[in-house]
Enzyme design. Sequence first.
Site, PDB file in Angstrom:
ATOM      1  N   ASP A   1       0.733  -1.111  -0.105  1.00  0.00           N
ATOM      2  CA  ASP A   1      -0.002   0.053  -0.012  1.00  0.00           C
ATOM      3  C   ASP A   1       0.831   1.226  -0.009  1.00  0.00           C
ATOM      4  OD1 ASP A   1      -2.203   1.878   0.571  1.00  0.00           O
ATOM      5  OD2 ASP A   1      -3.554   0.006   1.048  1.00  0.00           O
TER       6      ASP A   1
ATOM      7  N   HIS B   1      -4.161   6.254   2.564  1.00  0.00           N
ATOM      8  CA  HIS B   1      -4.556   5.056   2.226  1.00  0.00           C
ATOM      9  C   HIS B   1      -4.125   3.865   3.105  1.00  0.00           C
ATOM     10  CE1 HIS B   1      -5.602   1.979  -0.824  1.00  0.00           C
ATOM     11  NE2 HIS B   1      -6.435   2.863  -1.218  1.00  0.00           N
TER      12      HIS B   1
ATOM     13  N   SER C   1     -10.910  -0.501  -2.321  1.00  0.00           N
ATOM     14  CA  SER C   1      -9.821  -0.687  -1.358  1.00  0.00           C
ATOM     15  C   SER C   1     -10.175  -0.520   0.039  1.00  0.00           C
ATOM     16  CB  SER C   1      -9.100   1.091  -1.606  1.00  0.00           C
ATOM     17  OG  SER C   1      -8.205   1.177  -2.667  1.00  0.00           O
TER      18      SER C   1
END
Length: 746
Positions: free
Chosen positions: A144, A209, A534
Amino acid sequence: MSRKKLIIPSILLSNFLIFILLGFSAATEDEQKEFFIVYLGDEPVINNVSAVQTHIDVLSSIKRSDLEAKESIIYSYTKIFNAFAAKLSKEEARKLALLDEVLSVFPNRYHKLHTTKSWDFIGLPITAKRNLKMERNIVVGLLDTGITPQSESFKDDGFGPPPRKWRGTCGHYANFSGCNNKLVGARYFKLDGNPDPSDILSPVDVDGHGTHTSSTLAGNLVPDASLFGLARGTARGAVPDARVAMYKVCWVSSGCSDMDLLAAFEAAIHDGVDVISISIGGMSADYASNAIAIGAFHAMKNGIITVASGGNDGPSSSSVANHAPWLLTVAASGIDREFRSKVELGNGKIVSGIGVNTFEPKQKLYPIVSGADAGYSRSDDGARFCADGSLDPKKVKGKLVLCELEVWGADSVVKEIGGKGIILESEQYLDAARIFMAPATVVNATVSDTVNNYIHSTKSPSAVIYRTQEVKVPAPFIASFSSRGPNPGSERILKPDVAAPGIDILASYTPLRSLTGLKGDTQHSRFSLMSGTSMACPHVAGVAAYIKSFHPNWTAAAIKSAILTTAKPMSSRVNNDAEFAHGAGQVNPEKARNPGLVYDMDEMSYIQFLCHEGYNRSSLAVLVGSKSVNCSSLLPGIGYDALNYPTMQLSVKKKQEPTVGVFVRTVTNVGPSPSIYNATIRAPRGVDIVVKPMSLSFSRSSQKRSFKVVIKAKPMPSSQMLSGSLVWKSNRHIVRSPIVIFKPLD
Ligand SMILES: *[C@@H]1O[C@H](CO)[C@@H](O)[C@H](O)[C@H]1NC(C)=O
Ligand SMILES: *[C@@H]1O[C@H](CO)[C@@H](O)[C@H](O)[C@H]1NC(C)=O
Ligand SMILES: *[C@@H]1O[C@H](CO)[C@@H](O)[C@H](O)[C@H]1NC(C)=O
Ligand SMILES: *[C@@H]1O[C@H](CO)[C@@H](O)[C@H](O)[C@H]1NC(C)=O
Ligand SMILES: *[C@@H]1O[C@H](CO)[C@@H](O)[C@H](O)[C@H]1NC(C)=O
Ligand SMILES: *[C@@H]1O[C@H](CO)[C@@H](O)[C@H](O)[C@H]1NC(C)=O
Ligand SMILES: *[C@@H]1O[C@H](CO)[C@@H](O)[C@H](O)[C@H]1NC(C)=O
């Protein structure tokens, strides 16, 4: 006037700015060099020296010298893959591909990235049964944007040292304080060597994220988490006692490259992670040229399940990504909570919109103007979109502005020139709440027309946007943005596999970025709301880790089967695309822990499947790690799809006569014994489904039983899909497989 809408969904859905870089990086006078990945066989037998030297030797056979070869190699993969990344001309790449010892040569490409309440909503309450002793030995690996080590989600109070099997590492880097007994691994990969001006060369998360996905998967319990009071609750992962390893492969402005992805897969497999979670877009339909499919295949060989996001390109048909059968592909669903803001107009009328606006109004009403009327000139089409530079500050100062959505960021534009907020009209993406840096909300065209008519029907129009409130809505449903089947890679395998919450998920966030990332935004929060597949992916990866903590020796396929066959069916009433939107249904963690039967598969099952799909010696080589697979000498995969997949999909081709598919399946008893399972079939109209035998009995654990499902479908119109199911039921267990029959587009 046509209403042109240009919206890039990935920007909405991951708060992530994407500038796809071309693979070019250096140009000599005569030829441009690009990054390539060169795969060799799994056993480095070419030369009796280290694998790295082997790579140099292979490369120097087409270069002028050893030195030149050494200089163009960027990275040697030696632990799990036998491969290297190098800067090559197209001609050099072509020459390399012809060498005997080279399996394949691919250009490097760049991919894009695609709480609390959500766990209760899908049925994993804080009080769920847990196997803490084993859970502490689980390490989850994420590929990630990095992680926030100081976040409460990753504090190690009460954690002992990492499990003995763990071989991962972590150092001190810029803005990164190092690991602890919860965050047991953190590395970064940036092999192209191009500095990213918006990021930091360190495992630290500048985007938000990776911090968000990691805390959703395995974050500690953090009470009283919220986004400025919204979505308040205890933030937690599925397996709060498990350890986390972050492999940073995605960079704020350059995205996530194949070379880095492969290096991260290799590191994660070598380090000893139990589950890999990857919320990054896949690319080609061909598994043998896709870094995520290749990495996940090697993970599967090593007993590690890879869970991947299905993509945010819905609702277009056939948009699902990461669809290889050895990946668990996740769709995004909504939970029963929506973030709404009321807008009151000067005439007393109240309308409502979607979005996260944490600002309390300071005045009772503000003057309001339409962007189309507030441009420098009438002819500037950008003004109605409140595009940067198109609005006259004199006409906007102190006012709310009604804008049409073109690209996100109008709140920043309007605020910067003295405006007070925006009402944004959009016909799309109304199911996920966008976070704003000024008072704002998103309304549909009907509401926008109401506001616009009001503005033009009174001399001094005014309005106010109230702070966002949580509203209960019917759920679950599939997000409009969630990518849809049918599977663009294999028409006999249903994808996505399963759905999990991916709309407005609260989880940990990075202090290094404002909530919107927009110019002028000063809002920071330890937790933020994000939407996308996601966010759905780490929910399912978390359930996989949860299952693994009870069944440490289950294969990746057994864990996946447990998740698919216990998923809650979703209503097709609210999901037009049915299984093409949600796969087997909504993930059901506590049921998945104890599925009764599993559909197991191993490496050879997938190779037989790939042979059946038309892959051959050379196209399989990269996955298998050698050119030795001879499809015609293998036992053929049996049945219509040649794979023991826990779901079934028949593609109807014939125009006149019925299409028949015979699916052969084997289930393994992982429940009590003795036990008897009886079949229940639900066949859609126009389709006959027969199961032989109709009853399976097991006298011991791990016992296997095979059966056949014969599906006979009448001709049907192009692009139609029908849903049925096969359910094996015992006194204790329900093992459900959705059956999809569809006619591809002509
Ligand atoms: C390979 O290296 C080992 C020691 O490193 C040596 O014993 C062996 O003879 C070598 N084999 C060949 C074929 O050179
Ligand atoms: C990262 O660390 C450096 C040196 O300690 C510091 O100057 C810089 O401001 C930090 N960057 C961020 C984004 O915190
Ligand atoms: C537009 O939004 C309003 C307020 O949420 C809602 O009541 C209405 O049904 C929507 N109209 C359409 C056409 O979706
Ligand atoms: C897992 O372990 C159980 C009990 O120890 C055993 O019965 C089973 O065969 C094992 N399964 C696999 C796939 O190794
Ligand atoms: C193997 O498959 C590839 C890709 O589908 C194809 O280009 C190639 O011609 C095939 N080779 C053989 C020997 O069939
Ligand atoms: C592959 O196997 C088949 C059947 O065993 C055999 O006839 C064929 O020669 C083999 N092909 C190669 C290239 O080894
Ligand atoms: C399965 O079917 C058999 C025979 O029809 C019946 O006796 C048995 O009760 C059934 N078992 C279950 C769990 O439904």
